[in-house]
Design a protein around this motif. Sequence first.
Motif, PDB file in Angstrom:
ATOM      1  N   PHE A   1       0.809  -1.201   0.000  1.00 48.49           N
ATOM      2  CA  PHE A   1       0.000   0.000   0.000  1.00 48.49           C
ATOM      3  C   PHE A   1       0.852   1.264   0.000  1.00 48.49           C
ATOM      4  CE2 PHE A   1      -2.939  -3.070   2.059  1.00 48.49           C
ATOM      5  CZ  PHE A   1      -3.873  -3.105   1.048  1.00 48.49           C
ATOM      6  N   ASP A   2       1.984   1.221   0.668  1.00 49.99           N
ATOM      7  CA  ASP A   2       2.856   2.400   0.717  1.00 49.99           C
ATOM      8  C   ASP A   2       3.315   2.818  -0.669  1.00 49.99           C
ATOM      9  OD1 ASP A   2       2.651   2.597   3.445  1.00 49.99           O
ATOM     10  OD2 ASP A   2       4.547   1.564   3.842  1.00 49.99           O
ATOM     11  N   ARG A   3       3.666   1.824  -1.478  1.00 49.75           N
ATOM     12  CA  ARG A   3       4.135   2.124  -2.833  1.00 49.75           C
ATOM     13  C   ARG A   3       3.028   2.788  -3.656  1.00 49.75           C
ATOM     14  NH1 ARG A   3       3.992  -0.235  -7.709  1.00 49.75           N
ATOM     15  NH2 ARG A   3       2.882  -2.039  -6.927  1.00 49.75           N
ATOM     16  N   LEU A   4       1.813   2.269  -3.533  1.00 51.94           N
ATOM     17  CA  LEU A   4       0.690   2.851  -4.267  1.00 51.94           C
ATOM     18  C   LEU A   4       0.415   4.276  -3.795  1.00 51.94           C
ATOM     19  CD1 LEU A   4      -1.829  -0.131  -4.386  1.00 51.94           C
ATOM     20  CD2 LEU A   4      -0.384   0.707  -6.237  1.00 51.94           C
ATOM     21  N   TYR A   5       0.453   4.470  -2.472  1.00 52.18           N
ATOM     22  CA  TYR A   5       0.201   5.801  -1.933  1.00 52.18           C
ATOM     23  C   TYR A   5       1.250   6.797  -2.424  1.00 52.18           C
ATOM     24  CZ  TYR A   5      -0.136   9.766   1.140  1.00 52.18           C
ATOM     25  OH  TYR A   5      -0.236  11.043   1.597  1.00 52.18           O
ATOM     26  N   LYS A   6       2.510   6.416  -2.385  1.00 52.37           N
ATOM     27  CA  LYS A   6       3.579   7.310  -2.836  1.00 52.37           C
ATOM     28  C   LYS A   6       3.409   7.672  -4.304  1.00 52.37           C
ATOM     29  CE  LYS A   6       7.018   5.723   0.474  1.00 52.37           C
ATOM     30  NZ  LYS A   6       8.222   4.921   0.685  1.00 52.37           N
ATOM     31  N   GLU A   7       3.064   6.675  -5.111  1.00 53.28           N
ATOM     32  CA  GLU A   7       2.856   6.924  -6.533  1.00 53.28           C
ATOM     33  C   GLU A   7       1.670   7.864  -6.754  1.00 53.28           C
ATOM     34  OE1 GLU A   7       2.372   4.252 -10.581  1.00 53.28           O
ATOM     35  OE2 GLU A   7       3.201   3.319  -8.786  1.00 53.28           O
ATOM     36  N   ALA A   8       0.590   7.647  -6.021  1.00 57.84           N
ATOM     37  CA  ALA A   8      -0.589   8.513  -6.143  1.00 57.84           C
ATOM     38  C   ALA A   8      -0.270   9.931  -5.674  1.00 57.84           C
ATOM     39  CB  ALA A   8      -1.756   7.937  -5.344  1.00 57.84           C
ATOM     40  N   TYR A   9       0.453  10.047  -4.567  1.00 58.64           N
ATOM     41  CA  TYR A   9       0.797  11.359  -4.026  1.00 58.64           C
ATOM     42  C   TYR A   9       1.683  12.142  -5.004  1.00 58.64           C
ATOM     43  CZ  TYR A   9       2.250  15.021  -0.842  1.00 58.64           C
ATOM     44  OH  TYR A   9       2.475  16.242  -0.273  1.00 58.64           O
ATOM     45  N   LEU A  10       2.604  11.464  -5.651  1.00 56.00           N
ATOM     46  CA  LEU A  10       3.463  12.130  -6.645  1.00 56.00           C
ATOM     47  C   LEU A  10       2.647  12.677  -7.810  1.00 56.00           C
ATOM     48  CD1 LEU A  10       6.544   9.731  -6.769  1.00 56.00           C
ATOM     49  CD2 LEU A  10       6.479  12.086  -5.900  1.00 56.00           C
ATOM     50  N   ARG A  11       1.556  12.003  -8.118  1.00 56.00           N
ATOM     51  CA  ARG A  11       0.723  12.445  -9.242  1.00 56.00           C
ATOM     52  C   ARG A  11      -0.200  13.604  -8.874  1.00 56.00           C
ATOM     53  NH1 ARG A  11       1.050   9.526 -13.539  1.00 56.00           N
ATOM     54  NH2 ARG A  11       2.202   7.604 -13.432  1.00 56.00           N
ATOM     55  N   CYS A  12      -0.715  13.619  -7.650  1.00 55.79           N
ATOM     56  CA  CYS A  12      -1.737  14.622  -7.328  1.00 55.79           C
ATOM     57  C   CYS A  12      -1.286  15.679  -6.323  1.00 55.79           C
ATOM     58  CB  CYS A  12      -3.006  13.943  -6.830  1.00 55.79           C
ATOM     59  SG  CYS A  12      -2.841  13.196  -5.213  1.00 55.79           S
ATOM     60  N   LYS A  13      -0.268  15.401  -5.522  1.00 53.86           N
ATOM     61  CA  LYS A  13       0.319  16.348  -4.561  1.00 53.86           C
ATOM     62  C   LYS A  13      -0.559  16.670  -3.359  1.00 53.86           C
ATOM     63  CE  LYS A  13       3.881  17.183  -7.311  1.00 53.86           C
ATOM     64  NZ  LYS A  13       4.282  15.934  -7.873  1.00 53.86           N
ATOM     65  N   TYR A  14      -1.669  15.969  -3.188  1.00 44.84           N
ATOM     66  CA  TYR A  14      -2.556  16.195  -2.046  1.00 44.84           C
ATOM     67  C   TYR A  14      -2.827  14.871  -1.341  1.00 44.84           C
ATOM     68  CZ  TYR A  14      -3.400  20.726  -4.200  1.00 44.84           C
ATOM     69  OH  TYR A  14      -3.234  21.977  -4.732  1.00 44.84           O
ATOM     70  N   GLU A  15      -2.653  14.873  -0.014  1.00 45.89           N
ATOM     71  CA  GLU A  15      -2.772  13.647   0.769  1.00 45.89           C
ATOM     72  C   GLU A  15      -4.144  12.989   0.631  1.00 45.89           C
ATOM     73  OE1 GLU A  15      -2.514  12.352   5.442  1.00 45.89           O
ATOM     74  OE2 GLU A  15      -1.450  14.149   4.790  1.00 45.89           O
ATOM     75  N   GLU A  16      -5.200  13.777   0.795  1.00 47.63           N
ATOM     76  CA  GLU A  16      -6.555  13.211   0.735  1.00 47.63           C
ATOM     77  C   GLU A  16      -6.878  12.674  -0.659  1.00 47.63           C
ATOM     78  OE1 GLU A  16      -8.554  12.508   3.296  1.00 47.63           O
ATOM     79  OE2 GLU A  16      -6.862  13.224   4.483  1.00 47.63           O
ATOM     80  N   ASP A  17      -6.458  13.385  -1.689  1.00 46.52           N
ATOM     81  CA  ASP A  17      -6.686  12.908  -3.057  1.00 46.52           C
ATOM     82  C   ASP A  17      -5.924  11.612  -3.300  1.00 46.52           C
ATOM     83  OD1 ASP A  17      -8.287  15.109  -3.563  1.00 46.52           O
ATOM     84  OD2 ASP A  17      -6.678  16.262  -4.488  1.00 46.52           O
ATOM     85  N   ALA A  18      -4.699  11.533  -2.807  1.00 44.38           N
ATOM     86  CA  ALA A  18      -3.891  10.317  -2.977  1.00 44.38           C
ATOM     87  C   ALA A  18      -4.569   9.134  -2.296  1.00 44.38           C
ATOM     88  CB  ALA A  18      -2.490  10.538  -2.418  1.00 44.38           C
TER      89      ALA A  18
END
Length: 71
Positions: A1-18
């Motif tokens: 899950f950490d890897r997915l979260y990091k990848e999502a966060y890099l794309r959107c830059k917002y914690e809740e969106d990630a």
Amino acid sequence: FDRLYKEAYLRCKYEEDAKEIVQETIYKAYRNIKTLKEPQYFKTWISRILINVANDYLRKNGMIELTHDEN
């Protein structure tokens, strides 16, 4: 899950969106796990789902605009 979260966060830059993107990714992966033909490609498969979910999410929320240039 950490890897997915990091990848999502890099794309959107917002914690809740990630978090929302990761949740939707996991949901779609769970619903479509039967389409995964080669289990050794699971990471690639779920990363592709995450990329598509993130792009859809960002486009839907007006954060990016993906256009196709025709020359």
